[in-house]
Design a protein around this motif. Structure first.
Motif, PDB file in Angstrom:
ATOM      1  N   ALA A  99       5.531   5.940  -8.916  1.00 28.03           N
ATOM      2  CA  ALA A  99       5.919   5.507  -7.467  1.00 28.03           C
ATOM      3  C   ALA A  99       4.612   5.794  -6.667  1.00 28.03           C
ATOM      4  O   ALA A  99       4.093   5.130  -5.960  1.00 28.03           O
ATOM      5  CB  ALA A  99       7.064   5.982  -7.021  1.00 28.03           C
ATOM      6  N   PHE A 100       4.137   7.183  -6.653  1.00 30.12           N
ATOM      7  CA  PHE A 100       2.858   7.608  -6.079  1.00 30.12           C
ATOM      8  C   PHE A 100       1.582   7.129  -6.427  1.00 30.12           C
ATOM      9  O   PHE A 100       0.759   6.660  -5.573  1.00 30.12           O
ATOM     10  CB  PHE A 100       2.823   9.157  -6.097  1.00 30.12           C
ATOM     11  N   ASP A 101       1.654   6.914  -7.924  1.00 28.68           N
ATOM     12  CA  ASP A 101       0.384   5.889  -8.235  1.00 28.68           C
ATOM     13  C   ASP A 101       0.183   4.645  -7.614  1.00 28.68           C
ATOM     14  O   ASP A 101      -0.926   4.269  -7.439  1.00 28.68           O
ATOM     15  CB  ASP A 101       0.275   5.855  -9.765  1.00 28.68           C
ATOM     16  N   THR A 102       1.340   3.992  -7.385  1.00 28.04           N
ATOM     17  CA  THR A 102       1.296   2.609  -6.869  1.00 28.04           C
ATOM     18  C   THR A 102       1.009   2.657  -5.122  1.00 28.04           C
ATOM     19  O   THR A 102       0.647   2.104  -4.365  1.00 28.04           O
ATOM     20  CB  THR A 102       2.569   1.866  -7.216  1.00 28.04           C
ATOM     21  N   ASN A 103       2.242   3.481  -4.603  1.00 26.02           N
ATOM     22  CA  ASN A 103       2.352   3.489  -3.209  1.00 26.02           C
ATOM     23  C   ASN A 103       1.401   4.440  -2.367  1.00 26.02           C
ATOM     24  O   ASN A 103       0.993   4.006  -1.266  1.00 26.02           O
ATOM     25  CB  ASN A 103       3.779   4.043  -2.653  1.00 26.02           C
ATOM     26  N   PHE A 104       0.833   5.555  -3.020  1.00 28.13           N
ATOM     27  CA  PHE A 104      -0.140   6.159  -2.472  1.00 28.13           C
ATOM     28  C   PHE A 104      -1.474   6.445  -2.962  1.00 28.13           C
ATOM     29  O   PHE A 104      -2.610   5.874  -2.450  1.00 28.13           O
ATOM     30  CB  PHE A 104       0.436   7.690  -2.542  1.00 28.13           C
ATOM     31  N   HIS A 105      -1.585   6.433  -4.317  1.00 28.82           N
ATOM     32  CA  HIS A 105      -3.066   6.326  -4.985  1.00 28.82           C
ATOM     33  C   HIS A 105      -3.662   5.097  -5.205  1.00 28.82           C
ATOM     34  O   HIS A 105      -4.847   4.739  -4.856  1.00 28.82           O
ATOM     35  CB  HIS A 105      -2.965   6.826  -6.300  1.00 28.82           C
ATOM     36  N   GLY A 106      -2.607   3.937  -5.126  1.00 28.29           N
ATOM     37  CA  GLY A 106      -3.275   2.639  -4.993  1.00 28.29           C
ATOM     38  C   GLY A 106      -3.882   2.220  -3.971  1.00 28.29           C
ATOM     39  O   GLY A 106      -5.176   1.643  -3.736  1.00 28.29           O
ATOM     40  N   LYS A 120     -21.352  -1.938   4.664  1.00 31.29           N
ATOM     41  CA  LYS A 120     -22.585  -2.385   4.656  1.00 31.29           C
ATOM     42  C   LYS A 120     -22.617  -3.667   5.830  1.00 31.29           C
ATOM     43  O   LYS A 120     -23.569  -4.066   6.114  1.00 31.29           O
ATOM     44  CB  LYS A 120     -22.767  -3.371   3.286  1.00 31.29           C
ATOM     45  N   GLN A 121     -21.503  -4.205   5.935  1.00 30.90           N
ATOM     46  CA  GLN A 121     -21.291  -5.164   7.071  1.00 30.90           C
ATOM     47  C   GLN A 121     -21.216  -4.721   8.460  1.00 30.90           C
ATOM     48  O   GLN A 121     -21.289  -5.369   9.214  1.00 30.90           O
ATOM     49  CB  GLN A 121     -19.800  -5.989   6.696  1.00 30.90           C
ATOM     50  N   ASN A 122     -20.911  -3.326   8.321  1.00 21.99           N
ATOM     51  CA  ASN A 122     -20.811  -2.661   9.674  1.00 21.99           C
ATOM     52  C   ASN A 122     -19.346  -3.437  10.473  1.00 21.99           C
ATOM     53  O   ASN A 122     -19.422  -3.313  11.607  1.00 21.99           O
ATOM     54  CB  ASN A 122     -21.802  -2.609  10.818  1.00 21.99           C
ATOM     55  N   SER A 123     -18.570  -3.830   9.571  1.00 18.83           N
ATOM     56  CA  SER A 123     -17.165  -4.153  10.038  1.00 18.83           C
ATOM     57  C   SER A 123     -16.315  -4.217   8.921  1.00 18.83           C
ATOM     58  O   SER A 123     -16.608  -4.394   7.831  1.00 18.83           O
ATOM     59  CB  SER A 123     -17.466  -5.616  10.896  1.00 18.83           C
ATOM     60  N   GLY A 124     -15.036  -4.275   9.287  1.00 21.27           N
ATOM     61  CA  GLY A 124     -13.900  -4.440   8.500  1.00 21.27           C
ATOM     62  C   GLY A 124     -12.598  -3.760   9.144  1.00 21.27           C
ATOM     63  O   GLY A 124     -12.658  -3.011   9.936  1.00 21.27           O
ATOM     64  N   LEU A 125     -11.410  -4.147   8.380  1.00 17.02           N
ATOM     65  CA  LEU A 125     -10.235  -3.711   8.763  1.00 17.02           C
ATOM     66  C   LEU A 125      -9.259  -3.359   7.569  1.00 17.02           C
ATOM     67  O   LEU A 125      -9.088  -4.490   6.906  1.00 17.02           O
ATOM     68  CB  LEU A 125      -9.446  -4.896   9.793  1.00 17.02           C
ATOM     69  N   ILE A 126      -8.762  -2.437   7.457  1.00 12.41           N
ATOM     70  CA  ILE A 126      -7.808  -1.944   6.518  1.00 12.41           C
ATOM     71  C   ILE A 126      -6.519  -1.755   7.127  1.00 12.41           C
ATOM     72  O   ILE A 126      -6.486  -0.923   7.931  1.00 12.41           O
ATOM     73  CB  ILE A 126      -8.298  -0.790   5.675  1.00 12.41           C
ATOM     74  N   ILE A 127      -5.348  -2.326   6.602  1.00 14.03           N
ATOM     75  CA  ILE A 127      -4.099  -2.246   7.188  1.00 14.03           C
ATOM     76  C   ILE A 127      -3.215  -1.885   6.037  1.00 14.03           C
ATOM     77  O   ILE A 127      -3.163  -2.488   4.870  1.00 14.03           O
ATOM     78  CB  ILE A 127      -3.418  -3.486   7.717  1.00 14.03           C
ATOM     79  N   ASN A 128      -2.767  -0.536   6.131  1.00 16.62           N
ATOM     80  CA  ASN A 128      -1.857   0.102   5.415  1.00 16.62           C
ATOM     81  C   ASN A 128      -0.323  -0.266   5.315  1.00 16.62           C
ATOM     82  O   ASN A 128       0.067   0.268   6.505  1.00 16.62           O
ATOM     83  CB  ASN A 128      -2.238   1.709   4.890  1.00 16.62           C
ATOM     84  N   ILE A 129       0.229  -1.060   4.551  1.00 15.95           N
ATOM     85  CA  ILE A 129       1.593  -1.206   4.776  1.00 15.95           C
ATOM     86  C   ILE A 129       2.244  -0.133   4.285  1.00 15.95           C
ATOM     87  O   ILE A 129       2.539   0.165   3.110  1.00 15.95           O
ATOM     88  CB  ILE A 129       2.246  -2.599   4.047  1.00 15.95           C
ATOM     89  N   THR A 130       3.013   0.716   5.331  1.00 16.49           N
ATOM     90  CA  THR A 130       3.735   1.907   4.683  1.00 16.49           C
ATOM     91  C   THR A 130       5.193   1.576   4.910  1.00 16.49           C
ATOM     92  O   THR A 130       5.679   0.722   4.177  1.00 16.49           O
ATOM     93  CB  THR A 130       3.370   2.951   5.610  1.00 16.49           C
ATOM     94  N   SER A 131       6.175   2.232   5.607  1.00 22.85           N
ATOM     95  CA  SER A 131       7.592   2.036   5.760  1.00 22.85           C
ATOM     96  C   SER A 131       8.206   2.970   7.218  1.00 22.85           C
ATOM     97  O   SER A 131       7.640   4.115   7.157  1.00 22.85           O
ATOM     98  CB  SER A 131       8.247   2.327   4.601  1.00 22.85           C
ATOM     99  N   LYS A 148       5.318   7.030   1.139  1.00 23.80           N
ATOM    100  CA  LYS A 148       4.814   6.307   2.302  1.00 23.80           C
ATOM    101  C   LYS A 148       4.418   7.209   3.476  1.00 23.80           C
ATOM    102  O   LYS A 148       3.613   6.943   4.144  1.00 23.80           O
ATOM    103  CB  LYS A 148       6.084   5.313   2.498  1.00 23.80           C
ATOM    104  N   GLY A 149       5.066   8.271   3.590  1.00 23.07           N
ATOM    105  CA  GLY A 149       4.795   9.300   4.661  1.00 23.07           C
ATOM    106  C   GLY A 149       3.338   9.820   4.240  1.00 23.07           C
ATOM    107  O   GLY A 149       2.556  10.197   5.203  1.00 23.07           O
ATOM    108  N   ALA A 150       2.975  10.017   3.106  1.00 19.15           N
ATOM    109  CA  ALA A 150       1.629  10.652   2.614  1.00 19.15           C
ATOM    110  C   ALA A 150       0.799   9.668   3.217  1.00 19.15           C
ATOM    111  O   ALA A 150      -0.425  10.025   3.476  1.00 19.15           O
ATOM    112  CB  ALA A 150       1.754  10.812   1.267  1.00 19.15           C
ATOM    113  N   LEU A 151       1.072   8.273   2.744  1.00 18.68           N
ATOM    114  CA  LEU A 151       0.116   7.055   3.063  1.00 18.68           C
ATOM    115  C   LEU A 151      -0.181   7.288   4.715  1.00 18.68           C
ATOM    116  O   LEU A 151      -1.277   6.996   5.010  1.00 18.68           O
ATOM    117  CB  LEU A 151       0.577   5.720   2.601  1.00 18.68           C
ATOM    118  N   GLU A 152       0.801   7.344   5.478  1.00 20.59           N
ATOM    119  CA  GLU A 152       0.848   7.716   6.874  1.00 20.59           C
ATOM    120  C   GLU A 152      -0.297   8.620   7.395  1.00 20.59           C
ATOM    121  O   GLU A 152      -1.293   8.427   8.043  1.00 20.59           O
ATOM    122  CB  GLU A 152       2.075   7.718   7.514  1.00 20.59           C
ATOM    123  N   LEU A 153      -0.019   9.763   6.504  1.00 21.28           N
ATOM    124  CA  LEU A 153      -1.029  10.762   7.033  1.00 21.28           C
ATOM    125  C   LEU A 153      -2.435  10.416   6.560  1.00 21.28           C
ATOM    126  O   LEU A 153      -3.435  10.986   7.502  1.00 21.28           O
ATOM    127  CB  LEU A 153      -0.426  12.142   6.637  1.00 21.28           C
TER     128      LEU A 153
END
Length: 269
Positions: A99-106, A120-131, A148-153
């Motif tokens: 679970a942690f390998d997928t939900n957090f480490h992934g 390199k682009q000087n642009s980009g967006l990452i959206i982490n889907i938590t819960s 999921k809480g770990a991913l939020e932090l």
């Protein structure tokens, strides 16, 4: 104007597929991922590529192929995740690690692979889907909540570390939505000899009912689209039923034991 490139992990079904279809309808070029491409021979909603968020080799191959063909990676949506339920005492360590390998480490693995191109682009967006479950320790969902809480932090920290590179990073925490997550969730066996048998079995039924009665995942897709088109995204976004979002307000203002009692009553424990 150049067509923006979006990569969605776990894009073959559920929330990921819904987000991909919605963004494609808005003119984005969407790449979705799945661990087993051979399982989707007829998939034609958008480009589906093989990638396992637990495998850095497959991540590098996928992202490098996108950059080679498109020249850019504008949006990474870390959506791939797995559910897990069970008494913490009785949940196998191998399943906790999975679970942690997928939900957090992934998501960490994906961000590490995408950040050099975005820098390199000087642009980009990452959206982490938590819960929304990541904001509280839920009975018999403690491992999922923790991952999921770990991913939020982590996202809070990563935002600050990358702020000078033109990269924006945010969390999006969904509540319960009508997807197939329950079918793929790991359930620790409800053993009749276990001291947890009765309360766990009861809670498991309530959890599954919540998913079946959940909202349409298009609401998550609409929120993702809103975030992409926000100049300076917030740190945290939530999308779910009014009751679920109100529960987060209550957690902030109520004494811990009072909030704990509300959860126990909700799950009839």
């Amino acid at each position: 104007m150049r067509q923006k490139i979006v990569l969605i992990t776990g894009g073959s079904s559920g929330i990921g597929r819904s987000v991909g279809l919605f963004l494609k309808s808005k003119g984005y070029k969407v790449f979705g991922t799945t661990r087993n491409l051979q399982n989707y021979p007829e998939f034609s909603d958008f480009k589906l590529i093989e990638l396992d968020v637990r495998d850095n080799t497959s991540i590098d191959l996928a992202i490098n192929s996108i950059i080679a063909s498109e020249g850019f990676l504008d949006v990474l949506i870390n959506n791939a995740g797995i559910g897990i339920t069970g008494p913490i005492e009785e949940t196998p360590q191998t399943e906790i690690k999975k679970a942690f390998d997928t939900n957090f480490h992934g998501p960490i693995n994906m961000a590490r692979a995408a950040l050099p191109q975005m820098r390199k682009q000087n642009s980009g967006l990452i959206i982490n889907i938590t819960s929304i479950a990541g904001y509280m320790g839920l009975p018999y969902r403690g491992i999922y909540s923790a991952s999921k809480g770990a991913l939020e932090l982590l996202t809070e920290a990563l935002r600050m570390e990358t702020k000078d590179f033109g990269i924006k990073i945010t969390n999006l925490a969904p509540g319960d939505f009508a997807t197939n997550i329950a079918a793929g969730r790991y359930h620790a066996p409800a053993n009749s000899a276990s001291p947890y048998y009765k309360p766990y079995s009861k809670t498991l039924g309530i959890i599954d009912d919540h998913v079946q009665e959940g909202q349409n995942p298009i609401k998550v897709a609409e929120m993702v689209y809103k975030i992409i088109n926000t100049k300076n995204p917030k740190v945290h976004y939530k999308v779910g039923s009014p009751v679920q979002k109100f529960s987060l307000i209550l957690k902030k203002i109520l004494p811990d034991k009072v909030y704990e009692r509300l959860l126990l009553n909700h799950y009839k424990l």
